[in-house]
Enzyme design. Structure first.
Site, short mmCIF file in Angstrom:
data_model
loop_
_atom_site.label_atom_id
_atom_site.label_comp_id
_atom_site.label_asym_id
_atom_site.label_seq_id
_atom_site.Cartn_x
_atom_site.Cartn_y
_atom_site.Cartn_z
N SER A 40 1.68 -9.72 -0.85
CA SER A 40 1.43 -8.28 -0.79
C SER A 40 1.57 -7.67 0.60
CB SER A 40 0.03 -7.98 -1.34
OG SER A 40 -0.93 -8.75 -0.66
N GLU B 206 -9.85 5.72 3.48
CA GLU B 206 -10.60 4.60 4.05
C GLU B 206 -9.61 3.47 4.30
OE1 GLU B 206 -10.12 5.01 0.91
OE2 GLU B 206 -9.43 3.00 0.37
N LYS C 217 0.81 -1.23 0.00
CA LYS C 217 0.00 0.00 0.00
C LYS C 217 0.84 1.28 0.00
CE LYS C 217 -4.19 -1.83 0.20
NZ LYS C 217 -5.11 -1.71 -0.97
#
Lengths: 400, 267
Positions: A382, A116, A94
């Site tokens: 990830s 969010e 991210k």
């Protein structure tokens, strides 16, 4: 660098029929402004240089490509390679997008960031980027997710973010996005919405994909250096779809490379028990984009379930819908139970504790590997599993 | 003549502005909606925006969000809302548009919706999150069945786009008077009058103003400028506070009358 990927989206943000922009009218101008700023930055070598520098020195790029030899030997088939996005600062891929958007916002002159988060990984990465750039940071998070991902709530607060609990709907990612959009509608003049996945209204699906495409660019080069060729199959989990599109994008022109996206199969096939949009959904509009969507016969958005908060979402990034319809990528689902088993297996075989989201991709690799002798799988790991310790305690009580 | 056009023509003659009342269909239950619309009409409402409840209403504040949740729990669907309009037409000719987020209408199907809504007696529709760039197939069906499509215009809409939005609208154009979601506010935004003046320069359609407007003094402040004023959350708050009350309809009528009194123009 040579690029062989299709030039999508079109000028209005469409990937075939999917994507586009479906928002309250007041957001059209801010989205146009964002798109213009992004296109300007994209064309500016100084922006790319600054982003590369931060990615390297702040976030820890490049991430390794790792040959999971013990796991591969144990499964007795395909050779499994892991792209270690879990080793990035803040614990998941991210941060790639948060540094990109953060740098963009510092050029646009806005000082307040809203975001969010589902699993909290995007929230933590946003909080870190806001601390780095000196922005005010507000993160909306469903109260159910705050409970099950509490370590990340603490991390965000430690870095100065305000975490606002959302008590609506299923109190998960969907409701957090709705609340962030309500904030943005009121405060767009001073505020940037740092959307955390490759979804929402144009230009987000394109921009977020571009900031994560570094995953596939690096992995492709590393794979060639390590093995002399390309992988046979790419595997990645798909919630909104940012880590998967980031991995897939650079490989789209490599016809020999298959792509598999793994959705959350949850606890069953009934609507409400999973987040498998491609097997259980149909095209519709939620949160500004047209894409596969879990909905009932009246067009109301269905509740979803997954053990993994980051995959627990009713729609999917529009480019995935396009890749699905084109047959370029295949989408499958993995149950809660199989994901938890994959966490255990990877932890014991390789000493790597994956995030529950990423474990969905690992589980699919585990399922396919025995029958794929001689093939090479590239799995995008990830995120790391530290945030999930509370859930592991509930699901794996035998470990104490 | 479409009832919306007839309504604004009549208002002009009567030297008054239109009270446009938003009500969430099916709150507190589907069998009460027609009664509440008739009460609003009796109080002086000139046009009804009949809201389709949606699970994820990103443009709405808490009052209309909760109204939608109650309506969905009570089993409200697009098909049932069209039944309500059919029932209303047995006793009322008030102008009415269906006000919805896109997905329930997309799921129902644009052609089926336009055909059934026209047959039921609706006069138009407004889809909050359908941007004009994506509206081609919808506009085609609306025109085919002689329904008026209404688009929203906001303070951020540039003049060129304002022209496109008003050319794509029929009946009236809906101006969003402030940033933010729906809900009652203390004051009329300074933006509201500026936006009306900006819109007058590019369109001859009647202009309705909404978002944040709830009190007679808000009506009085806007009456010199707007052709219609939309009130929604104030009505749905009355519903919320009187879910079981036998005189809910009377209270809706009284609020409509108080608001309408503020919309007379003295010229």
């Amino acid at each position: 660098m040579a690029t062989t990927t299709a030039a999508l989206p079109d000028a209005l943000g469409h990937f075939g029929p999917y994507g586009g922009r479906y928002v309250p009218e007041i957001l059209v101008a801010p989205l146009d402004q964002l798109e213009a700023a992004y296109r300007q930055a994209q064309a500016d070598p100084a922006f790319q240089a600054e982003l590369d520098d931060l990615s390297q020195r702040f976030a820890g790029r490049p991430t390794p490509l790792y040959h999971a030899k013990r796991l591969s030997r144990h499964l007795g088939g395909a050779d499994i390679y892991l792209k270690r996005e879990d080793l990035l600062h803040t614990g998941a891929h991210k941060i790639n997008n948060c540094l990109g958007q953060g740098l963009l916002v510092s050029r646009m002159g806005k000082k307040r960031i809203i975001a969010e988060t589902g699993a909290g990984q995007h929230g933590v990465a946003t909080a870190a980027a806001c601390a780095l750039f000196g922005f005010e940071c507000i993160v909306y998070m469903g109260e159910e997710d705050m409970r099950r991902q509490s370590p990340n709530v603490f991390r965000m607060r430690l870095m100065g973010a305000e975490v606002v609990g959302v008590d609506a709907g299923s109190r998960t990612l969907k409701d957090a996005i709705s609340e962030a959009m309500r904030d943005w509608v009121a405060n767009f003049e001073t505020t940037h919405y740092l959307l955390g996945s490759a979804l929402g209204p144009h230009p987000y699906p394109m921009m977020v994909r571009d900031f994560h495409a570094v995953i596939g660019r690096e992995a492709r080069q590393q794979f060639q250096e390590l093995t002399g060729g390309l992988p046979d199959i790419l595997l990645a989990c798909v919630g909104g779809g940012s880590n998967s599109i980031g991995l897939f994008h650079r490989f789209l022109g490599d016809e020999s490379v298959k792509m598999v996206g793994v959705e959350a199969g949850g606890r069953g096939q009934a609507l409400g028990d999973h987040a498998a949009r491609f097997s259980g959904g149909s095209p519709g509009v939620l949160h500004g984009t047209y894409s596969y969507l879990l909905q009932d016969d009246d067009g109301q958005i269905a509740l979803t379930h997954s053990v993994s908060a980051g995959l627990d979402y009713a729609t999917v990034g529009p480019e995935h819908s396009w890749l699905h319809d084109q047959g370029r990528a295949e989408y499958v689902s993995c149950s809660d139970e199989d994901a938890v088993e994959a966490v255990k297996l990877l932890s014991r075989m390789e000493g790597i504790i994956p995030a529950l989201e990423s474990a969905h991709a690992v589980a699919e690799a585990v399922r396919r590997a025995p029958a794929a002798k001689g093939q090479k799988f590239l799995v995008n790991l990830s995120g790391r599993g530290d945030k999930d310790i509370g859930i592991f305690r509930e699901t794996l009580p035998d470990l104490g | 003549m479409n009832r919306i056009d007839a309504t604004f023509a009549r208002l002009k003659q009567q030297q008054t502005r239109g009270l446009i009342a938003y009500i969430t269909a099916g709150d507190p239950s589907p069998d009460r909606t027609v009664e509440l619309i008739l009460a609003l009409e009796a109080g002086g409402a000139d046009l009804i925006e009949l809201g389709v409840p949606f699970s994820d209403p990103i443009a709405d504040g808490p009052v209309i969000q909760k109204a939608g949740e109650r309506a969905l729990r009570a089993g409200t669907t697009v098909a049932k809302i069209l039944d309500m309009i059919r029932e209303l037409r047995r006793s009322s000719e008030i102008a009415l548009i269906v006000f919805s987020y896109l997905n329930p209408i997309l799921r129902y199907g644009f052609e089926r919706f336009a055909k059934d809504a026209a047959q039921a007696g609706a006069d138009g529709a407004l889809l909050t999150d359908l941007n004009v760039e994506e509206a081609g197939p919808y506009l085609e069906q609306m025109r085919k069945y002689s329904l008026h499509p209404v688009f929203l215009v906001s303070q951020t809409t540039p003049p060129d786009r304002l022209r496109v939005l008003s050319q794509s609208s029929a009946g009236f154009v809906y101006l969003v008077s402030r940033a933010g979601v729906t809900g009652e506010r203390d004051r009329v935004s300074d933006q509201a009058v500026r936006l009306i003046e900006k819109a007058r320069r590019v369109t001859d359609l009647p202009l309705a103003v909404g978002f944040g407007l709830s009190r007679p003094e808000h009506m009085r402040a806007l009456a010199p400028y707007a052709d219609g004023v939309v009130v929604g959350s104030a009505f749905m708050r009355v519903v919320e506070q009187n879910l079981q009350a036998p005189d809910l309809a009377d209270k809706m009528r009284d609020l409509a009358a108080a608001l309408k009194a503020g919309l007379k123009v003295s010229e």
